[in-house]
Design a protein around this motif. Structure first.
Motif, PDB file in Angstrom:
ATOM      1  N   UNK A 140       7.848  -0.186   4.688  1.00 53.55           N
ATOM      2  CA  UNK A 140       7.286   1.049   4.141  1.00 53.55           C
ATOM      3  C   UNK A 140       7.156   2.125   5.209  1.00 53.55           C
ATOM      4  N   UNK A 141       7.369   3.372   4.802  1.00 51.61           N
ATOM      5  CA  UNK A 141       7.173   4.543   5.654  1.00 51.61           C
ATOM      6  C   UNK A 141       6.080   5.383   4.997  1.00 51.61           C
ATOM      7  N   UNK A 142       4.978   5.557   5.705  1.00 47.25           N
ATOM      8  CA  UNK A 142       3.812   6.248   5.163  1.00 47.25           C
ATOM      9  C   UNK A 142       3.508   7.503   5.970  1.00 47.25           C
ATOM     10  N   UNK A 143       2.936   8.520   5.323  1.00 50.27           N
ATOM     11  CA  UNK A 143       2.587   9.744   6.049  1.00 50.27           C
ATOM     12  C   UNK A 143       1.309   9.581   6.868  1.00 50.27           C
ATOM     13  N   UNK A 144       1.251  10.304   7.978  1.00 47.21           N
ATOM     14  CA  UNK A 144       0.034  10.357   8.797  1.00 47.21           C
ATOM     15  C   UNK A 144      -0.134  11.786   9.304  1.00 47.21           C
ATOM     16  N   UNK A 145      -1.375  12.211   9.453  1.00 48.42           N
ATOM     17  CA  UNK A 145      -1.646  13.533  10.013  1.00 48.42           C
ATOM     18  C   UNK A 145      -1.839  13.469  11.516  1.00 48.42           C
ATOM     19  N   UNK A 146      -2.395  12.368  11.998  1.00 47.21           N
ATOM     20  CA  UNK A 146      -2.777  12.265  13.395  1.00 47.21           C
ATOM     21  C   UNK A 146      -2.461  10.865  13.898  1.00 47.21           C
TER      22      UNK A 146
ATOM     23  N   UNK B   1       2.968  14.147   9.179  1.00 50.52           N
ATOM     24  CA  UNK B   1       2.966  15.117   8.089  1.00 50.52           C
ATOM     25  C   UNK B   1       1.641  15.865   8.221  1.00 50.52           C
ATOM     26  N   UNK B   2       1.601  16.842   9.135  1.00 53.54           N
ATOM     27  CA  UNK B   2       0.357  17.541   9.467  1.00 53.54           C
ATOM     28  C   UNK B   2      -0.258  18.278   8.283  1.00 53.54           C
ATOM     29  N   UNK B   3       0.572  18.717   7.339  1.00 52.59           N
ATOM     30  CA  UNK B   3       0.078  19.465   6.182  1.00 52.59           C
ATOM     31  C   UNK B   3      -0.395  18.548   5.050  1.00 52.59           C
ATOM     32  N   UNK B   4      -0.373  17.250   5.256  1.00 57.40           N
ATOM     33  CA  UNK B   4      -0.768  16.298   4.218  1.00 57.40           C
ATOM     34  C   UNK B   4      -2.192  16.566   3.753  1.00 57.40           C
ATOM     35  N   UNK B   5      -2.368  16.656   2.458  1.00 56.08           N
ATOM     36  CA  UNK B   5      -3.692  16.739   1.848  1.00 56.08           C
ATOM     37  C   UNK B   5      -4.059  15.320   1.413  1.00 56.08           C
TER      38      UNK B   5
ATOM     39  N   UNK C  47      -0.311   9.944  -2.371  1.00 60.74           N
ATOM     40  CA  UNK C  47      -0.114   8.772  -3.221  1.00 60.74           C
ATOM     41  C   UNK C  47       0.596   7.653  -2.466  1.00 60.74           C
ATOM     42  N   UNK C  48       0.604   7.722  -1.115  1.00 61.80           N
ATOM     43  CA  UNK C  48       1.220   6.663  -0.320  1.00 61.80           C
ATOM     44  C   UNK C  48       0.515   5.335  -0.562  1.00 61.80           C
ATOM     45  N   UNK C  49       1.308   4.288  -0.758  1.00 64.79           N
ATOM     46  CA  UNK C  49       0.747   2.969  -1.026  1.00 64.79           C
ATOM     47  C   UNK C  49       1.635   1.896  -0.410  1.00 64.79           C
TER      48      UNK C  49
ATOM     49  N   UNK D 178      -2.369 -12.654 -11.752  1.00 60.28           N
ATOM     50  CA  UNK D 178      -2.287 -13.859 -10.941  1.00 60.28           C
ATOM     51  C   UNK D 178      -2.374 -13.666  -9.442  1.00 60.28           C
ATOM     52  N   UNK D 179      -2.909 -12.534  -9.012  1.00 57.91           N
ATOM     53  CA  UNK D 179      -3.075 -12.259  -7.583  1.00 57.91           C
ATOM     54  C   UNK D 179      -4.557 -12.090  -7.264  1.00 57.91           C
ATOM     55  N   UNK D 180      -4.982 -12.579  -6.114  1.00 56.96           N
ATOM     56  CA  UNK D 180      -6.305 -12.275  -5.586  1.00 56.96           C
ATOM     57  C   UNK D 180      -6.078 -11.134  -4.614  1.00 56.96           C
ATOM     58  N   UNK D 181      -6.770  -9.999  -4.811  1.00 58.84           N
ATOM     59  CA  UNK D 181      -6.466  -8.770  -4.079  1.00 58.84           C
ATOM     60  C   UNK D 181      -7.714  -8.024  -3.647  1.00 58.84           C
ATOM     61  N   UNK D 182      -7.506  -7.172  -2.655  1.00 60.60           N
ATOM     62  CA  UNK D 182      -8.468  -6.122  -2.314  1.00 60.60           C
ATOM     63  C   UNK D 182      -7.701  -4.959  -1.720  1.00 60.60           C
ATOM     64  N   UNK D 183      -8.327  -3.782  -1.713  1.00 59.59           N
ATOM     65  CA  UNK D 183      -7.651  -2.574  -1.238  1.00 59.59           C
ATOM     66  C   UNK D 183      -8.562  -1.757  -0.330  1.00 59.59           C
ATOM     67  N   UNK D 184      -7.924  -0.950   0.499  1.00 61.46           N
ATOM     68  CA  UNK D 184      -8.655  -0.014   1.346  1.00 61.46           C
ATOM     69  C   UNK D 184      -7.810   1.234   1.519  1.00 61.46           C
ATOM     70  N   UNK D 185      -8.426   2.282   2.011  1.00 59.15           N
ATOM     71  CA  UNK D 185      -7.724   3.528   2.299  1.00 59.15           C
ATOM     72  C   UNK D 185      -7.689   3.737   3.801  1.00 59.15           C
ATOM     73  N   UNK D 186      -6.541   4.156   4.308  1.00 58.72           N
ATOM     74  CA  UNK D 186      -6.453   4.476   5.732  1.00 58.72           C
ATOM     75  C   UNK D 186      -6.928   5.914   5.950  1.00 58.72           C
ATOM     76  N   UNK D 187      -6.925   6.426   7.170  1.00 55.41           N
ATOM     77  CA  UNK D 187      -7.449   7.774   7.426  1.00 55.41           C
ATOM     78  C   UNK D 187      -6.739   8.894   6.663  1.00 55.41           C
ATOM     79  N   UNK D 188      -5.542   8.634   6.159  1.00 53.13           N
ATOM     80  CA  UNK D 188      -4.798   9.655   5.417  1.00 53.13           C
ATOM     81  C   UNK D 188      -4.753   9.376   3.923  1.00 53.13           C
ATOM     82  N   UNK D 189      -5.589   8.458   3.483  1.00 52.63           N
ATOM     83  CA  UNK D 189      -5.693   8.042   2.075  1.00 52.63           C
ATOM     84  C   UNK D 189      -4.465   7.312   1.554  1.00 52.63           C
ATOM     85  N   UNK D 190      -3.700   6.686   2.456  1.00 49.59           N
ATOM     86  CA  UNK D 190      -2.685   5.739   2.010  1.00 49.59           C
ATOM     87  C   UNK D 190      -3.435   4.510   1.505  1.00 49.59           C
ATOM     88  N   UNK D 191      -3.104   4.055   0.307  1.00 45.91           N
ATOM     89  CA  UNK D 191      -3.748   2.878  -0.268  1.00 45.91           C
ATOM     90  C   UNK D 191      -3.060   1.631   0.272  1.00 45.91           C
TER      91      UNK D 191
END
Length: 116
Positions: free
Chosen positions: A7-13, A51-55, A60-62, A96-109
């Motif tokens: 996966x390739x995800x956006x980051x601001x910093x 992606x410095x302009x990322x809001x 919706x990065x996941x 059928x999956x045991x899961x949990x989720x978190x958000x990184x500093x840029x709101x990538x799930x």
């Protein structure tokens, strides 16, 4: 024929991204190109592009990461004071999956899952 997906995800910093993934989630840096970061842990690799302009509210990065020991991973992240997404607490899902989720500093799930 296909062997892997990265996966390739956006980051601001890049510093904030490194702090989160390396210091909190236990990834290691593979390469830092200034505006492009490669990190890895065990058998997975993630790439981040600047992606410095990322809001973050419109991001919706996941990524879905499978694990072989979700309970230990979850407890380790809680111990390290990593915030779990309010709607992503550890649970067994109908698919059928045991899961949990978190958000990184840029709101990538980031979702972790294990077959249950």
């Amino acid at each position: 024929m296909l062997t892997n997906v990265i996966p390739k995800l956006p980051m601001r910093n890049i510093t904030a991204t490194k702090e989160f993934y390396i210091n909190k989630l236990g990834f290691s840096e593979i390469s830092d190109y200034g505006d492009y970061l490669l990190i890895g842990k065990d058998n997975i690799e993630l790439h981040f592009f600047t992606f410095k302009e990322l809001d973050p509210k419109a991001n919706y990065g996941q990524v879905y990461i499978r694990t072989s020991d979700i309970d230990t991973l979850y407890e380790t992240l809680l111990f390290n004071k990593v915030s779990i997404h309010p709607n992503g607490q550890l649970a067994i899902k109908p698919w059928g999956q045991k899961e949990f989720s978190l958000l990184d500093p840029d709101s990538n799930l980031v979702t972790f899952g294990q077959e249950w």
